[in-house]
Design a protein around this motif. Sequence first.
Motif, PDB file in Angstrom:
ATOM      1  N   LEU A 121      48.443  55.013  44.941  1.00 21.27           N
ATOM      2  CA  LEU A 121      48.232  54.988  46.387  1.00 21.27           C
ATOM      3  C   LEU A 121      48.134  53.561  46.908  1.00 21.27           C
ATOM      4  O   LEU A 121      48.671  53.245  47.986  1.00 21.27           O
ATOM      5  N   LEU A 122      47.474  52.696  46.149  1.00 23.05           N
ATOM      6  CA  LEU A 122      47.349  51.305  46.581  1.00 23.05           C
ATOM      7  C   LEU A 122      48.698  50.599  46.575  1.00 23.05           C
ATOM      8  O   LEU A 122      49.005  49.822  47.495  1.00 23.05           O
ATOM      9  N   LEU A 123      49.513  50.871  45.560  1.00 22.35           N
ATOM     10  CA  LEU A 123      50.835  50.251  45.515  1.00 22.35           C
ATOM     11  C   LEU A 123      51.746  50.792  46.613  1.00 22.35           C
ATOM     12  O   LEU A 123      52.536  50.045  47.199  1.00 22.35           O
ATOM     13  N   ILE A 124      51.637  52.078  46.889  1.00 20.87           N
ATOM     14  CA  ILE A 124      52.449  52.681  47.947  1.00 20.87           C
ATOM     15  C   ILE A 124      52.110  52.064  49.301  1.00 20.87           C
ATOM     16  O   ILE A 124      52.977  51.830  50.144  1.00 20.87           O
ATOM     17  N   ALA A 125      50.823  51.787  49.525  1.00 18.94           N
ATOM     18  CA  ALA A 125      50.386  51.261  50.819  1.00 18.94           C
ATOM     19  C   ALA A 125      50.572  49.755  50.948  1.00 18.94           C
ATOM     20  O   ALA A 125      50.579  49.226  52.063  1.00 18.94           O
ATOM     21  N   LEU A 126      50.745  49.055  49.830  1.00 16.63           N
ATOM     22  CA  LEU A 126      50.765  47.597  49.851  1.00 16.63           C
ATOM     23  C   LEU A 126      51.919  47.042  50.679  1.00 16.63           C
ATOM     24  O   LEU A 126      51.718  46.233  51.596  1.00 16.63           O
ATOM     25  N   ILE A 127      53.138  47.473  50.374  1.00 16.40           N
ATOM     26  CA  ILE A 127      54.312  46.915  51.057  1.00 16.40           C
ATOM     27  C   ILE A 127      54.337  47.267  52.542  1.00 16.40           C
ATOM     28  O   ILE A 127      54.557  46.380  53.380  1.00 16.40           O
ATOM     29  N   ALA A 155      49.226  63.265  59.284  1.00 17.26           N
ATOM     30  CA  ALA A 155      48.683  64.245  58.333  1.00 17.26           C
ATOM     31  C   ALA A 155      48.787  63.726  56.901  1.00 17.26           C
ATOM     32  O   ALA A 155      47.849  63.862  56.101  1.00 17.26           O
ATOM     33  N   ALA A 156      49.926  63.101  56.571  1.00 17.66           N
ATOM     34  CA  ALA A 156      50.098  62.536  55.229  1.00 17.66           C
ATOM     35  C   ALA A 156      49.113  61.395  54.995  1.00 17.66           C
ATOM     36  O   ALA A 156      48.559  61.254  53.896  1.00 17.66           O
ATOM     37  N   ALA A 157      48.875  60.577  56.020  1.00 15.57           N
ATOM     38  CA  ALA A 157      47.911  59.487  55.882  1.00 15.57           C
ATOM     39  C   ALA A 157      46.496  60.021  55.659  1.00 15.57           C
ATOM     40  O   ALA A 157      45.732  59.469  54.850  1.00 15.57           O
ATOM     41  N   ALA A 162      41.980  60.968  51.971  1.00 15.22           N
ATOM     42  CA  ALA A 162      41.053  61.887  51.299  1.00 15.22           C
ATOM     43  C   ALA A 162      41.222  61.824  49.788  1.00 15.22           C
ATOM     44  O   ALA A 162      40.235  61.842  49.035  1.00 15.22           O
ATOM     45  N   LEU A 163      42.470  61.725  49.330  1.00 16.64           N
ATOM     46  CA  LEU A 163      42.735  61.634  47.902  1.00 16.64           C
ATOM     47  C   LEU A 163      42.215  60.319  47.331  1.00 16.64           C
ATOM     48  O   LEU A 163      41.704  60.272  46.202  1.00 16.64           O
ATOM     49  N   LEU A 164      42.312  59.255  48.117  1.00 18.05           N
ATOM     50  CA  LEU A 164      41.800  57.951  47.689  1.00 18.05           C
ATOM     51  C   LEU A 164      40.279  57.997  47.517  1.00 18.05           C
ATOM     52  O   LEU A 164      39.733  57.511  46.510  1.00 18.05           O
ATOM     53  N   ILE A 165      39.597  58.590  48.482  1.00 19.20           N
ATOM     54  CA  ILE A 165      38.134  58.713  48.392  1.00 19.20           C
ATOM     55  C   ILE A 165      37.742  59.580  47.203  1.00 19.20           C
ATOM     56  O   ILE A 165      36.805  59.265  46.453  1.00 19.20           O
TER      57      ILE A 165
END
Length: 382
Positions: A121-127, A155-157, A162-165
């Motif tokens: 998730l962090l890599l997906i959000a980085l760029i 909704a995806a965000a 939620a998945l990150l938490i």
Amino acid sequence: MRTVFRPFWSYDLPGTEAWLADMAGKGWRVEEWSLLLRRFTFRQAEPIRLTYQLAYHSAKYSSMSPFLAAEGWSKRLQRGKWSLYENDRLPSQISAYPSRKDVLRRNRIISYLFMGILVYLLLIALIPLLVLGLTFNQDTPVRIQPSPMWAVTWAAAAVALALLILAIYSIVKLRAASKVFLPNHQDLKKPPGPQKPAGTTMARMKPGWMYAPDRLEQWLEDKEKHGWNLYKVGFGGTLFHFSKGRPRRMTYHADYQVIADEGYFELHQEAGWTRLYSSPFSMQKWTLWSREEQNAAEQQEIYSDPVHRLKQARKVAISYTLLFLPMILLYSFNLSAFINGMVRDGITASQAWNTSIMFLSILLFGSFAGRTWLYYRRLKQQ
């Protein structure tokens, strides 16, 4: 009857066991247990003092050892691989408990799974965050295009957040629970911190060595032959510290393990290998081993079977391909959307910048995955 929803009961087994004992003391005996719905069902009974123990077995387990039975344990419930034992003795009168070994292994696997989700998730959000930040810093005005798909995006965000938490919470709770199970356990994955030697020292960076570990091994062995002795690995496993000393005939091995338990480290240490570094990250479970050999005839690999090491190399290639492929596909989809937008609306500075970032990201992650397969090919050709 009384039903209680307890979604994270398996993250804190001592807490759950104490809660069940407290309920029994209040006259509520656990009668039913739903793993899928994460709830416990109780029936009213006479208050009783009980000790509970939850156990997990890697295979379905139906019988209990006579030794545990002699200690007063009886199986209250069994659901899948989970068993709930109870004992009417005081904890001070109990000298044996059901094993926590498989619980520790299960916690470790789940921690690795959530760590993978967290890194992904962090890599997906980085760029995208980088592109957005650079876009706002430019003089070109930002235009938000109305679209009926924004609802899907938000909704995806929300799901990703939620998945990150959930991933962070799960990792923290599971690791804390494992430490409770092994109060006297020393972290075997953390090598002892070496002292900085006297004399001339130097540090060299080797980022991305895990995509070609055989090149790292050869590089370290060549340094040793020229009298540069490795004494420390720091900064996420990419900064190597050397001291000037005598030339040594060293064998290095960077080993990748999906799940490395305590027995893995003890086995290699007993064989004479020294552990220099172990990655703290669950998605990159690397351990760097070293061993000094007196002559060329004694030099040996950590795995004597070439087939086994080839399987290890294939595991590395497959793991990193599965990690980077979704990001490559996602950025490829975004790249095609940016190119279509430039063809349709013309090229702007912002669009050209975003397109370049996406293209470079695809090349970067593609090179990471490609290097692991080249590593596998080199070992296969040996």
